[in-house]
Design an enzyme around this catalytic site. Structure first.
Site, PDB file in Angstrom:
ATOM      1  N   LYS A   1     -22.923 -32.652 -75.026  1.00 41.21           N
ATOM      2  CA  LYS A   1     -22.553 -32.022 -73.749  1.00 41.21           C
ATOM      3  C   LYS A   1     -23.813 -31.920 -72.907  1.00 41.21           C
ATOM      4  CE  LYS A   1     -18.817 -29.839 -72.479  1.00 41.21           C
ATOM      5  NZ  LYS A   1     -17.563 -30.505 -72.643  1.00 41.21           N
TER       6      LYS A   1
HETATM    7  N1  GLU Z   1     -15.302 -32.871 -70.780  1.00 45.52           N
HETATM    8  C1  GLU Z   1     -14.157 -33.232 -71.528  1.00 45.52           C
HETATM    9  C2  GLU Z   1     -14.050 -32.400 -72.786  1.00 45.52           C
HETATM   10  O1  GLU Z   1     -14.616 -31.334 -72.882  1.00 45.52           O
HETATM   11  C3  GLU Z   1     -14.058 -34.724 -71.770  1.00 45.52           C
HETATM   12  C4  GLU Z   1     -15.138 -35.313 -72.610  1.00 45.52           C
HETATM   13  C5  GLU Z   1     -15.074 -36.839 -72.698  1.00 45.52           C
HETATM   14  O2  GLU Z   1     -14.111 -37.428 -72.254  1.00 45.52           O
HETATM   15  O3  GLU Z   1     -16.033 -37.376 -73.232  1.00 45.52           O
HETATM   16  O4  GLU Z   1     -13.346 -32.728 -73.695  1.00 45.52           O
END
Ligand code: GLU
Length: 427
Positions: A120
């Site tokens: 993240k």
């Molecule tokens: N931000 C989204 C999540 O928390 C998508 C992450 C992604 O598609 O890599 O799942």
């Protein structure tokens, strides 16, 4: 206490509660799996944490001011595949929160069994205070600084809070300048640039699909069910559209400025149009205004927190009247509130299952980019739902057999998968 100081304290509480919640939820699964200290350490620590400074001249009151923004990328695990997870632009972004959310992505990708790890990142910025040009420059500089740790086989970012196809296009373009045309370095791109038709809707549609599975178990038909959604961004608005199409009554919705309530159901297309025109849900006709806190306590069958982490905490918990909570946001329910809600018999579908439709669609986009072959939209949703249904059944069966709650079962499935990958690869 000054307003600014008060705000800072609240933010610290939420970030600390975010980490505590993550540790608490994981602990339940680790105890059941009887892990040794080395295994626990491996699961808890990040693989790599990168912090960068991004200087940028911003215009404020007609003056140019140099501001240094801070950007982060936390890579938690790549035992099962490249690091994967969103990038958020929000003033509250900071390292501890990124750590907790990166770890959450590891469990999410493992639970729905797609070949990724967890990461993240983000920038501590309120994008609404920047011009589009400033935001683009900031995003490009962030990409330049992070590009040594990104890559189609290394780490693949995606949209998250306040980011979407536009930001992903800038990242793809900036990365490609020094690495060649590699659309698979980022997912959630515009369809014209190799994005997946359906990625934008996938998280919200997945939320609705998982809700249908959970309601089925509770013997509550989705058709006619009263749904309350907190947060009307990409996830909340697409979930609302899908719920409406499936025959549910979306009786309340909200954005950061406040909420709307109509016991007969709100017309979601009209609310989306209103937000596009005016920038908020304020003054939307045909519904009564409510505060965000009042909205969380409305009588309903399903409550869908689709905004930020920590919104359902111990202060709010006693007001909750829903029969089922679907965590469309990441970590919206704190662990203390989680305990109390479950004691009151309120079922909670955890984030790593409820909102996994987004990262499943990201996986399809990545596969499609590698193969240079586009799938049809219907196939995308059908396959995404199949992944979610499989994970739901696995979690539900384990929860029943082991007499544990759905979150503990979901973490157990995920942790077991990650540990097995680590074992097979060799420590
Ligand atoms: N931000 C989204 C999540 O928390 C998508 C992450 C992604 O598609 O890599 O799942």
């Amino acid at each position: 206490m000054t307003k600014a100081k008060k705000k800072k304290n609240m933010h610290e509480d939420i970030s600390c509660c975010c980490q505590n919640s993550q540790a608490h939820f994981l602990d339940g699964a680790m105890q059941r799996l009887d892990l040794d200290p080395a295994q626990k350490q491996l699961l808890l620590q990040s693989f790599r944490e990168v912090t960068v400074q991004i200087p940028l001249n911003v215009h404020s009151n007609g003056q140019k001011i140099l501001h240094t923004f801070t950007g982060y990328r936390v890579q938690h695990s790549h035992a099962r595949g490249p690091f994967k997870g969103g990038l958020r632009f929000h003033p509250d972004v900071q390292l501890d929160e990124m750590r907790a959310l990166a770890q959450l992505m590891t469990w999410k990708t493992a639970l729905v069994d797609i070949p990724f790890g967890g990461a993240k990142g983000g920038i501590a910025v309120d994008p609404a205070t920047l011009t589009e040009h400033e935001l683009e420059t900031l995003t490009r500089r962030f990409t330049q600084k992070m590009s040594p740790v990104l890559g189609v086989k290394e780490d693949i970012p995606a949209p998250d809070v306040n980011t979407g196809p536009r930001e992903m296009a800038w990242i793809f373009d900036e990365y490609s300048k020094s690495n060649g045309h590699i659309p698979g370095v980022v997912t959630g791109k515009p369809v014209e640039l190799g994005g997946l038709d359906g990625r934008l809707e996938a998280t919200g549609y997945g939320v609705a699909h998982v809700t249908e599975l959970a309601l089925d178990q509770l013997d509550i038909p989705l058709k006619g069910a009263r749904v309350v959604i907190q947060g009307f961004g990409n996830v909340g608005s697409h979930a609302a559209l899908r719920f409406q199409a499936m025959g549910a009554h979306v009786v309340a919705i909200s954005d950061m400025y406040g909420g709307l309530f109509n016991p007969q159901g709100i017309k979601i297309e009209s609310a989306i149009e209103h937000v596009a025109k005016t920038g908020s849900l304020n003054d939307f006709p045909g519904a009564e205004p409510v505060t965000n806190n009042e909205l969380l306590g409305l009588p309903c069958d399903v409550l869908v927190p689709a905004a930020l982490e920590g919104t359902i905490n111990c202060d709010i918990e006693p007001t909750i009247q829903a029969k089922l909570i679907i965590e469309a946001a990441n970590m919206p329910v704190t662990y203390m509130a989680d305990d109390k809600l479950r004691q009151r018999g309120i079922a909670i579908i955890p984030d790593i299952l409820a909102n996994a439709g987004g990262v499943i669609a990201s996986y399809f986009e990545w596969v499609q980019n590698i193969q240079r072959f586009a799938w049809e939209r219907d196939k995308v949703f059908a396959r995404m739902e199949a992944h979610l249904s499989r994970a739901y059944t696995e979690v539900h069966q384990l929860a029943e057999a082991a007499h544990v709650d759905l979150r503990t079962a979901a973490y157990e499935v995920a942790v077991r998968r990650v540990l097995r990958a680590v074992e097979l690869r060799g420590f």
